[in-house]
Design a protein around this motif. Structure first.
Motif, PDB file in Angstrom:
ATOM      1  N   UNK A   1       0.837  -1.199   0.000  1.00  0.00           N
ATOM      2  CA  UNK A   1       0.000   0.000   0.000  1.00  0.00           C
ATOM      3  C   UNK A   1       0.868   1.243   0.000  1.00  0.00           C
ATOM      4  N   UNK A   2       1.103   1.813  -1.189  1.00  0.00           N
ATOM      5  CA  UNK A   2       1.939   3.001  -1.294  1.00  0.00           C
ATOM      6  C   UNK A   2       1.211   4.092  -2.050  1.00  0.00           C
ATOM      7  N   UNK A   3       1.334   5.323  -1.548  1.00  0.00           N
ATOM      8  CA  UNK A   3       0.737   6.465  -2.222  1.00  0.00           C
ATOM      9  C   UNK A   3       1.727   7.607  -2.396  1.00  0.00           C
ATOM     10  N   UNK A   4       2.976   7.425  -1.997  1.00  0.00           N
ATOM     11  CA  UNK A   4       4.064   8.400  -2.098  1.00  0.00           C
ATOM     12  C   UNK A   4       3.790   9.672  -1.302  1.00  0.00           C
ATOM     13  N   UNK A   5       2.830   9.659  -0.399  1.00  0.00           N
ATOM     14  CA  UNK A   5       2.603  10.807   0.482  1.00  0.00           C
ATOM     15  C   UNK A   5       3.220  10.497   1.839  1.00  0.00           C
ATOM     16  N   UNK A   6       2.775   9.440   2.457  1.00  0.00           N
ATOM     17  CA  UNK A   6       3.377   8.963   3.695  1.00  0.00           C
ATOM     18  C   UNK A   6       3.219   7.454   3.710  1.00  0.00           C
ATOM     19  N   UNK A   7       4.192   6.776   3.177  1.00  0.00           N
ATOM     20  CA  UNK A   7       4.162   5.319   3.106  1.00  0.00           C
ATOM     21  C   UNK A   7       4.870   4.759   4.336  1.00  0.00           C
ATOM     22  N   UNK A   8       4.227   3.818   4.991  1.00  0.00           N
ATOM     23  CA  UNK A   8       4.837   3.165   6.145  1.00  0.00           C
ATOM     24  C   UNK A   8       4.753   1.667   5.968  1.00  0.00           C
ATOM     25  N   UNK A   9       5.793   1.003   6.370  1.00  0.00           N
ATOM     26  CA  UNK A   9       5.828  -0.454   6.329  1.00  0.00           C
ATOM     27  C   UNK A   9       6.409  -0.951   7.640  1.00  0.00           C
ATOM     28  N   UNK A  10       5.922  -2.090   8.086  1.00  0.00           N
ATOM     29  CA  UNK A  10       6.400  -2.708   9.319  1.00  0.00           C
ATOM     30  C   UNK A  10       7.004  -4.060   8.987  1.00  0.00           C
ATOM     31  N   UNK A  11       8.190  -4.317   9.533  1.00  0.00           N
ATOM     32  CA  UNK A  11       8.870  -5.590   9.353  1.00  0.00           C
ATOM     33  C   UNK A  11       9.058  -6.198  10.736  1.00  0.00           C
ATOM     34  N   UNK A  12       8.544  -7.398  10.918  1.00  0.00           N
ATOM     35  CA  UNK A  12       8.639  -8.092  12.199  1.00  0.00           C
ATOM     36  C   UNK A  12       9.678  -9.200  12.086  1.00  0.00           C
ATOM     37  N   UNK A  13      10.475  -9.365  13.148  1.00  0.00           N
ATOM     38  CA  UNK A  13      11.538 -10.362  13.158  1.00  0.00           C
ATOM     39  C   UNK A  13      11.391 -11.274  14.368  1.00  0.00           C
ATOM     40  N   UNK A  14      12.266 -12.273  14.441  1.00  0.00           N
ATOM     41  CA  UNK A  14      12.263 -13.165  15.596  1.00  0.00           C
ATOM     42  C   UNK A  14      13.367 -12.813  16.595  1.00  0.00           C
ATOM     43  N   UNK A  15      13.966 -11.641  16.451  1.00  0.00           N
ATOM     44  CA  UNK A  15      14.962 -11.188  17.429  1.00  0.00           C
ATOM     45  C   UNK A  15      14.266 -10.896  18.759  1.00  0.00           C
ATOM     46  N   UNK A  16      15.026 -10.953  19.856  1.00  0.00           N
ATOM     47  CA  UNK A  16      14.485 -10.640  21.174  1.00  0.00           C
ATOM     48  C   UNK A  16      15.369  -9.598  21.847  1.00  0.00           C
ATOM     49  N   UNK A  17      14.827  -8.960  22.855  1.00  0.00           N
ATOM     50  CA  UNK A  17      15.627  -8.033  23.645  1.00  0.00           C
ATOM     51  C   UNK A  17      15.423  -6.573  23.321  1.00  0.00           C
ATOM     52  N   UNK A  18      14.584  -6.256  22.369  1.00  0.00           N
ATOM     53  CA  UNK A  18      14.318  -4.854  22.043  1.00  0.00           C
ATOM     54  C   UNK A  18      15.538  -4.130  21.518  1.00  0.00           C
ATOM     55  N   UNK A  19      15.587  -2.837  21.777  1.00  0.00           N
ATOM     56  CA  UNK A  19      16.657  -2.007  21.236  1.00  0.00           C
ATOM     57  C   UNK A  19      18.017  -2.309  21.874  1.00  0.00           C
ATOM     58  N   UNK A  20      18.007  -2.948  23.035  1.00  0.00           N
ATOM     59  CA  UNK A  20      19.262  -3.308  23.691  1.00  0.00           C
ATOM     60  C   UNK A  20      19.672  -4.750  23.378  1.00  0.00           C
ATOM     61  N   UNK A  21      18.888  -5.455  22.594  1.00  0.00           N
ATOM     62  CA  UNK A  21      19.186  -6.845  22.279  1.00  0.00           C
ATOM     63  C   UNK A  21      20.105  -6.979  21.076  1.00  0.00           C
ATOM     64  N   UNK A  22      20.169  -8.202  20.559  1.00  0.00           N
ATOM     65  CA  UNK A  22      21.088  -8.505  19.461  1.00  0.00           C
ATOM     66  C   UNK A  22      20.570  -8.059  18.102  1.00  0.00           C
ATOM     67  N   UNK A  23      19.336  -7.581  18.006  1.00  0.00           N
ATOM     68  CA  UNK A  23      18.730  -7.302  16.711  1.00  0.00           C
ATOM     69  C   UNK A  23      18.924  -5.904  16.163  1.00  0.00           C
ATOM     70  N   UNK A  24      19.573  -5.009  16.893  1.00  0.00           N
ATOM     71  CA  UNK A  24      19.668  -3.631  16.418  1.00  0.00           C
ATOM     72  C   UNK A  24      20.561  -3.510  15.184  1.00  0.00           C
ATOM     73  N   UNK A  25      21.655  -4.211  15.140  1.00  0.00           N
ATOM     74  CA  UNK A  25      22.525  -4.180  13.957  1.00  0.00           C
ATOM     75  C   UNK A  25      21.842  -4.776  12.734  1.00  0.00           C
ATOM     76  N   UNK A  26      21.288  -5.986  12.857  1.00  0.00           N
ATOM     77  CA  UNK A  26      20.563  -6.551  11.726  1.00  0.00           C
ATOM     78  C   UNK A  26      19.349  -5.723  11.305  1.00  0.00           C
ATOM     79  N   UNK A  27      18.730  -5.008  12.246  1.00  0.00           N
ATOM     80  CA  UNK A  27      17.574  -4.176  11.902  1.00  0.00           C
ATOM     81  C   UNK A  27      17.966  -3.090  10.908  1.00  0.00           C
ATOM     82  N   UNK A  28      19.147  -2.535  11.064  1.00  0.00           N
ATOM     83  CA  UNK A  28      19.622  -1.522  10.116  1.00  0.00           C
ATOM     84  C   UNK A  28      19.842  -2.136   8.735  1.00  0.00           C
TER      85      UNK A  28
END
Length: 161
Positions: free
Chosen positions: A102-129
């Motif tokens: 769903x894109x309209x080039x005005x304000x497009x948002x997408x959510x990607x969910x992973x199986x990492x744990x620990x939030x922003x202090x966990x192991x997933x912050x590097x792979x999230x980038x």
């Protein structure tokens, strides 16, 4: 003071008239008649709705669920074909993608969910980038934002696409 009172009274009367017109003009006098007609059609054996319509609705909902799951699969396939080894490793943890279609080039948002744990202090912050960067390679928008979440729904990172 007499002049100000007249102006305020005129404004109040005007607002009341506008409110009354909009309240009465909205349904066109058919609001309750339409509700009764559709309810009676459902109750009648040969009515407008039949069991096939319910089956079609269920199939549409199932198709939408499959489409959401296919966004993650499409994203993974794109990265497997075009991504670096680090991106491929990071994207292998993706479980779900929402909003990529769903894109309209005005304000497009997408959510990607992973199986990492620990939030922003966990192991997933590097792979999230890396996931956000790979998503930007996959989808382009004039004003898009992709957000990457961990398994508990906590924010890991985001990026523009």
């Amino acid at each position: 003071m007499g002049m100000k009172s007249k102006i305020v009274l005129g404004a109040v009367v005007g607002l009341v008239v506008i409110g009354a017109v909009s309240a009465n003009g909205g349904d066109g006098g058919t609001g309750s008649a339409d509700k009764g007609a559709s309810a009676s059609a459902d109750k009648q054996p040969g009515g407008a709705k039949d069991a096939g319509a319910d089956t079609a609705d269920a199939a549409d909902k199932a198709g939408q669920t499959e489409q959401k799951a296919s966004q993650a699969e499409q994203f993974k396939a794109f990265v497997q074909e075009n991504g670096t080894d680090q991106e491929k490793e990071a994207v292998s943890h993706v479980t779900k993608v929402q909003g990529a279609d769903d894109q309209n080039d005005i304000l497009d948002t997408a959510d990607v969910y992973t199986d990492f744990t620990g939030g922003i202090m966990g192991e997933g912050i590097g792979p999230a980038k890396l996931i956000a960067s790979a998503f930007a390679d996959w989808k382009q928008s004039a004003n898009g934002l992709v957000t990457v979440y961990d398994a508990d729904g906590e924010l890991l990172g985001n990026g523009q696409f």
